[in-house]
Design a protein around this motif. Structure first.
Motif, PDB file in Angstrom:
ATOM      1  N   UNK A 360      -2.618  -3.482  -1.735  1.00  0.00           N
ATOM      2  CA  UNK A 360      -3.812  -3.805  -2.525  1.00  0.00           C
ATOM      3  C   UNK A 360      -4.980  -2.910  -2.126  1.00  0.00           C
ATOM      4  N   UNK A 361      -5.154  -2.674  -0.830  1.00  0.00           N
ATOM      5  CA  UNK A 361      -6.267  -1.824  -0.391  1.00  0.00           C
ATOM      6  C   UNK A 361      -6.123  -0.410  -0.940  1.00  0.00           C
ATOM      7  N   UNK A 362      -4.905   0.086  -1.070  1.00  0.00           N
ATOM      8  CA  UNK A 362      -4.694   1.420  -1.637  1.00  0.00           C
ATOM      9  C   UNK A 362      -4.921   1.416  -3.142  1.00  0.00           C
ATOM     10  N   UNK A 363      -4.488   0.345  -3.810  1.00  0.00           N
ATOM     11  CA  UNK A 363      -4.669   0.239  -5.259  1.00  0.00           C
ATOM     12  C   UNK A 363      -6.149   0.231  -5.622  1.00  0.00           C
ATOM     13  N   UNK A 364      -6.968  -0.428  -4.794  1.00  0.00           N
ATOM     14  CA  UNK A 364      -8.388  -0.587  -5.113  1.00  0.00           C
ATOM     15  C   UNK A 364      -9.230   0.622  -4.735  1.00  0.00           C
ATOM     16  N   UNK A 365      -8.627   1.633  -4.144  1.00  0.00           N
ATOM     17  CA  UNK A 365      -9.363   2.844  -3.795  1.00  0.00           C
ATOM     18  C   UNK A 365      -9.681   3.630  -5.063  1.00  0.00           C
ATOM     19  N   UNK A 369      -3.998   5.814  -7.602  1.00  0.00           N
ATOM     20  CA  UNK A 369      -3.008   4.867  -8.115  1.00  0.00           C
ATOM     21  C   UNK A 369      -1.827   4.806  -7.155  1.00  0.00           C
ATOM     22  N   UNK A 370      -1.181   3.642  -7.123  1.00  0.00           N
ATOM     23  CA  UNK A 370      -0.046   3.418  -6.232  1.00  0.00           C
ATOM     24  C   UNK A 370       1.097   2.821  -7.032  1.00  0.00           C
ATOM     25  N   UNK A 371       2.287   3.379  -6.855  1.00  0.00           N
ATOM     26  CA  UNK A 371       3.508   2.847  -7.468  1.00  0.00           C
ATOM     27  C   UNK A 371       4.569   2.701  -6.386  1.00  0.00           C
ATOM     28  N   UNK A 391      -7.272  -3.125 -11.864  1.00  0.00           N
ATOM     29  CA  UNK A 391      -6.312  -2.350 -11.074  1.00  0.00           C
ATOM     30  C   UNK A 391      -5.023  -3.148 -10.900  1.00  0.00           C
ATOM     31  N   UNK A 392      -3.892  -2.440 -10.834  1.00  0.00           N
ATOM     32  CA  UNK A 392      -2.612  -3.130 -10.678  1.00  0.00           C
ATOM     33  C   UNK A 392      -1.673  -2.305  -9.807  1.00  0.00           C
ATOM     34  N   UNK A 393      -0.732  -3.007  -9.205  1.00  0.00           N
ATOM     35  CA  UNK A 393       0.354  -2.391  -8.443  1.00  0.00           C
ATOM     36  C   UNK A 393       1.622  -2.524  -9.266  1.00  0.00           C
ATOM     37  N   UNK A 473       7.100   5.047 -19.396  1.00  0.00           N
ATOM     38  CA  UNK A 473       6.215   3.959 -19.004  1.00  0.00           C
ATOM     39  C   UNK A 473       5.041   4.568 -18.256  1.00  0.00           C
ATOM     40  N   UNK A 474       3.828   4.370 -18.745  1.00  0.00           N
ATOM     41  CA  UNK A 474       2.634   4.926 -18.090  1.00  0.00           C
ATOM     42  C   UNK A 474       2.414   4.252 -16.739  1.00  0.00           C
ATOM     43  N   UNK A 475       2.112   5.044 -15.731  1.00  0.00           N
ATOM     44  CA  UNK A 475       1.838   4.541 -14.392  1.00  0.00           C
ATOM     45  C   UNK A 475       0.360   4.675 -14.034  1.00  0.00           C
TER      46      UNK A 475
END
Length: 475
Positions: A360-365, A369-371, A391-393, A473-475
């Protein structure tokens, strides 16, 4: 041109620098046969012995190719083109589960490697820059056969074996691992693409034995269990990293190899692969070293896209129901270790939450984006957690490249469990969804994944054995 039966070259990515892709080429040659030089331009690169076996030697050559180019190398009279164009619409392949638990070496080659053949044609149409292997690159469950100390592993573990007995077991396991890797790497469908696309590999339990780390400590901590792990680890370094202790590529977090997590980064792309096996126990998925690596990566300022490899799915349905049923049902207890392997196990819930908080901390930076990329379950699916500010993971699961699909009833059961819902982080439920164009959450077909970058954004698509490619699928 030499007609000596040398297996290789098998390419591995050591690291990406500011100007080059540093590559290791692996070869397997009969004892007494010298591997011809590799030529990068007019420069001859000599291979050197990396490991010795009863009737063969594993060789390695290291060389660099210019970053941002389509170049290649020459070996033994053949030109091998290699793409290092990471900034211009790069394509990355993701595979997992390259085998089966029983009789894998006896399978008919064209059936076993059908999806490798399709991946080969995919590369011919438009080159990949990298192949990510998400675990179970070999199924080593049968390496314990044929030796008195391990004939009934893990059900029976002899106590206090002598040093000569353990030395004999080490030799047996070393050669058994060699047989599996050398057979798989000689398969023409795999060998063709492995000579033209560098690989990065992360191990899982079958690279050691079924359920390694989720078996009781009396088995894994025994002299026999530690001998098995040591042989598997040595083989993993040789055949999946083209490396050895004291000689790990700089992408590894721990140069001493107490855990085998690694990272690579170039431009706006980062790939992180924590080691979920070396430090694992029935109560812990990672140890101090693995968590230190993940904390450091989460704190690292990054713009662009990160792919986090988790050999077992990070996002999944509630498994506590199944675990409770297995404890109460004697005939199902043998499958308990399979569930204990998962992040979603009751035994690992605190660690699961810890990893999700780091994600989550990486996603909110901002600007990042994080996958998550996962395999292991022999099915394809995707998952998602939504966080603040839109934001989403996202998680993509692709499994397996060679393992035949399980019954659709198992896929339907997991889909039903996903319907029940799960929210390890309060207020942020996990949502499991079908891959694009599929009707069910979990797809029971052999498959692999394409990751495609364009103009600083990434998309993903699955290739299914029966239904073919999905829409991006868009990331």
């Amino acid at each position: 041109m030499s007609i000596t039966p040398i297996t290789g070259p098998i390419l591995f990515l050591d690291e990406i620098t500011e100007t080059s892709c540093e590559i290791a080429a692996l070869f397997i040659a009969p004892e007494g046969v010298t591997v011809p030089d590799i030529y990068g331009g007019d420069t001859a690169i000599k291979a050197a012995p990396l490991a010795h076996f009863a009737k063969a030697v594993v060789w390695r050559a290291r060389f660099g190719l210019p970053l941002g180019s389509r170049s290649g190398y020459d070996w033994n009279g053949t030109r091998y083109p290699v793409s290092c164009e990471y900034s211009d619409a790069p394509r990355i392949g993701y595979v997992s589960c390259n085998g089966e638990e029983i009789g894998d070496l006896l399978r008919e080659g064209s059936e076993r490697n059908a999806m490798w053949a399709r991946l080969r044609e995919d590369h011919r149409a438009r080159p990949f820059v990298l192949l990510l292997h998400g675990g179970d690159q070999v199924y080593a469950d049968e390496v314990t056969d044929g030796h008195a100390l391990t004939e009934r592993w893990p059900e029976e573990v002899p106590e206090d074996p002598s040093e000569p007995e353990l030395a004999g077991l080490r030799d047996h396991l070393k050669e058994a691992f060699f047989e599996r890797y050398s057979t798989l790497y000689a398969a023409p469908e795999f060998a063709w693409i492995a000579a033209r696309v560098p690989s990065l590999m992360q191990w899982d339990d079958h690279d050691i034995c079924d359920g390694w780390g989720s078996l009781p400590a009396t088995k894994t901590h025994s002299a026999i269990g530690q001998t098995l792990f040591s042989a598997a680890r040595e083989s993993f370094l040789i055949f999946q990293q083209a490396a050895a202790d004291g000689d790990l590529p700089r992408r590894f977090s721990d140069p001493l190899g107490q855990h085998l997590g690694w990272r690579v980064e170039t431009g706006g792309l980062r790939i992180i692969a924590p080691d979920l096996r070396s430090e694992r126990s029935r109560r812990a998925i990672m140890g101090q070293g693995g968590w230190a690596m993940m904390e450091e990566e989460a704190a690292r300022k990054m713009r662009g896209h990160t792919f986090l490899m988790s050999s077992v799915p990070l996002l999944g349905p509630r498994l506590s129901v199944l675990e409770a049923l297995m404890v109460l049902t004697p005939s199902m207890q043998k499958y308990e270790d399979d569930l204990r392997d998962q992040w979603q196990s009751r035994a690992h819930r605190a660690e699961w939450q810890r990893m999700l908080r780091l994600a989550r901390s990486m996603v909110l930076e901002d600007g990042h984006r994080l996958t998550v990329l996962s395999g292991e379950i022999h099915l394809a699916t995707r998952g998602r957690i939504d966080f603040a500010a839109g934001r989403s993971l996202q998680q993509l699961v692709a499994s397996g490249i060679a393992h035949r699909a399980p019954p659709r009833a198992w896929a339907n059961l997991l889909g039903a469990l996903a319907w029940l819902g799960e929210a390890p982080l309060e207020g942020h439920p996990i949502r499991i969804a079908p891959p694009p164009g599929q009707a069910r959450r979990y797809v029971a077909q052999r498959n692999y994944l394409r990751l495609e970058g364009r103009e600083k954004t990434w998309s993903a698509s699955w290739e299914f054995e029966e239904s073919g490619p999905t829409e991006p699928l868009a990331l």
